[in-house]
Motif scaffolding. Structure first.
Motif, short mmCIF file in Angstrom:
data_model
loop_
_atom_site.label_atom_id
_atom_site.label_comp_id
_atom_site.label_asym_id
_atom_site.label_seq_id
_atom_site.Cartn_x
_atom_site.Cartn_y
_atom_site.Cartn_z
N GLY A 120 0.82 -1.21 0.00
CA GLY A 120 0.00 0.00 0.00
C GLY A 120 0.85 1.26 0.00
O GLY A 120 0.51 2.26 -0.66
N LEU A 121 1.96 1.24 0.72
CA LEU A 121 2.88 2.38 0.71
C LEU A 121 3.45 2.61 -0.69
O LEU A 121 3.60 3.76 -1.13
N VAL A 122 3.76 1.54 -1.38
CA VAL A 122 4.29 1.67 -2.74
C VAL A 122 3.25 2.33 -3.64
O VAL A 122 3.56 3.24 -4.43
N ARG A 123 2.01 1.88 -3.56
CA ARG A 123 0.96 2.42 -4.42
C ARG A 123 0.69 3.89 -4.13
O ARG A 123 0.38 4.67 -5.05
N ARG A 124 0.82 4.29 -2.88
CA ARG A 124 0.45 5.66 -2.51
C ARG A 124 1.63 6.63 -2.48
O ARG A 124 1.45 7.83 -2.72
N HIS A 125 2.83 6.12 -2.17
CA HIS A 125 3.97 7.02 -2.00
C HIS A 125 5.19 6.64 -2.83
O HIS A 125 6.20 7.34 -2.78
N GLY A 126 5.11 5.52 -3.56
CA GLY A 126 6.23 5.13 -4.41
C GLY A 126 7.15 4.13 -3.74
O GLY A 126 7.19 4.00 -2.51
N ALA A 127 7.91 3.42 -4.57
CA ALA A 127 8.79 2.36 -4.08
C ALA A 127 9.91 2.90 -3.22
O ALA A 127 10.31 2.26 -2.23
N GLU A 128 10.45 4.07 -3.56
CA GLU A 128 11.57 4.62 -2.79
C GLU A 128 11.16 4.93 -1.36
O GLU A 128 11.88 4.60 -0.41
N PHE A 129 10.01 5.56 -1.19
CA PHE A 129 9.51 5.89 0.15
C PHE A 129 9.28 4.61 0.94
O PHE A 129 9.68 4.49 2.11
N ALA A 130 8.61 3.63 0.32
CA ALA A 130 8.31 2.38 1.01
C ALA A 130 9.58 1.63 1.40
O ALA A 130 9.68 1.09 2.49
N THR A 131 10.55 1.61 0.50
CA THR A 131 11.81 0.92 0.78
C THR A 131 12.54 1.55 1.95
O THR A 131 13.07 0.85 2.83
#
Length: 240
Positions: free
Chosen positions: A111-122
């Motif tokens: 969900g973080l990837v979908r809403r904030h992008g892979a870099e933020f989630a990583t």
């Protein structure tokens, strides 16, 4: 009055023993093109959202189905060795619940990837990866439970008899090779573990289904009536 009933019963048990391992095998195959570590897994979620969502759902469903599948073996073990059955069930089922917990963390990260992008989630996952929680102290159950279950199932004949029973026992014990933790992709050990699980459980599920009594007309009608109700409840459940 029905006596000597035990969950999950032959039909649910057979379905779980066949579908559970096959769904996990499907998830393992779908994740194969991507590196197993979490940064690459999160990148894959961003670049291939439908494929990764399918893989995640298959893995979660397969893991949930392991609960009734394991209970089938445990009931067979318990007829001869109730103490062994209790230990095997306790270890394996705690490990399965831990994997379901990990899947929930995976879902949040997706969900973080979908809403904030892979870099933020990583970045967020990297900073919280080592946080302690209850299951941090119970991860040994994932590693220990399957070999204990395999040993006890083989010694009590729950996996059948003959040479193939020994093969199935070894294959079941190899399930402990499935990597633990959150956002794990496919490794060599993943494939070995899931193929082993298929070898161990699917033949038993097929045999159990063949030996199950034919459903009565009443039970079939009740099932047909229950399906639309369950679908409707599922839709309602998504509303919050």
């Amino acid at each position: 009055m029905t006596r000597h009933y035990s969950f999950p019963g032959p039909r649910v048990g057979a379905t779980a023993m066949v579908l559970g391992p096959l769904l996990l095998l499907t998830a393992t195959a779908l994740r194969l093109p991507f590196h197993h570590f979490f940064p690459q897994q999160l990148t894959a979620v961003a670049e291939h959202p439908a494929l990764m969502a399918t893989a995640h759902t298959a893995a979660l469903a397969g893991t949930v189905l392991l609960v009734p599948a394991v209970l089938v073996l445990v009931h067979d073990i318990g007829r001869l060795r109730p103490v062994w059955a209790t230990w095997a069930a306790g270890l394996v089922l705690v490990g399965v619940v831990e994997r379901i917990f990990h899947a929930g963390v995976d879902q949040a990260a997706h969900g973080l990837v979908r809403r904030h992008g892979a870099e933020f989630a990583t970045d967020l996952v990297a900073r919280s990866y080592g946080d302690l929680h209850l299951f941090s102290f119970l991860s040994f159950t994932i590693l220990l439970g399957w070999p204990v279950l395999a040993f006890t199932a083989h010694r009590t004949g729950a996996l059948g008899s003959g040479r193939f029973a020994a093969v199935r026992a070894v294959a079941l014990g190899m399930t402990s090779l499935l990597p633990l933790g959150v956002l794990k992709g496919t490794e060599v050990t993943s494939a070995v573990a899931v193929v082993g699980l298929c070898v161990a459980l699917v033949p038993g599920g097929v045999r159990l289904a063949r030996g199950a009594p034919r459903p009565t007309r009443r039970s079939v009608l009740m099932l047909l009536a229950a399906v639309p109700v369950l679908v409707a409840l599922g839709v309602v459940s998504t509303l919050g």
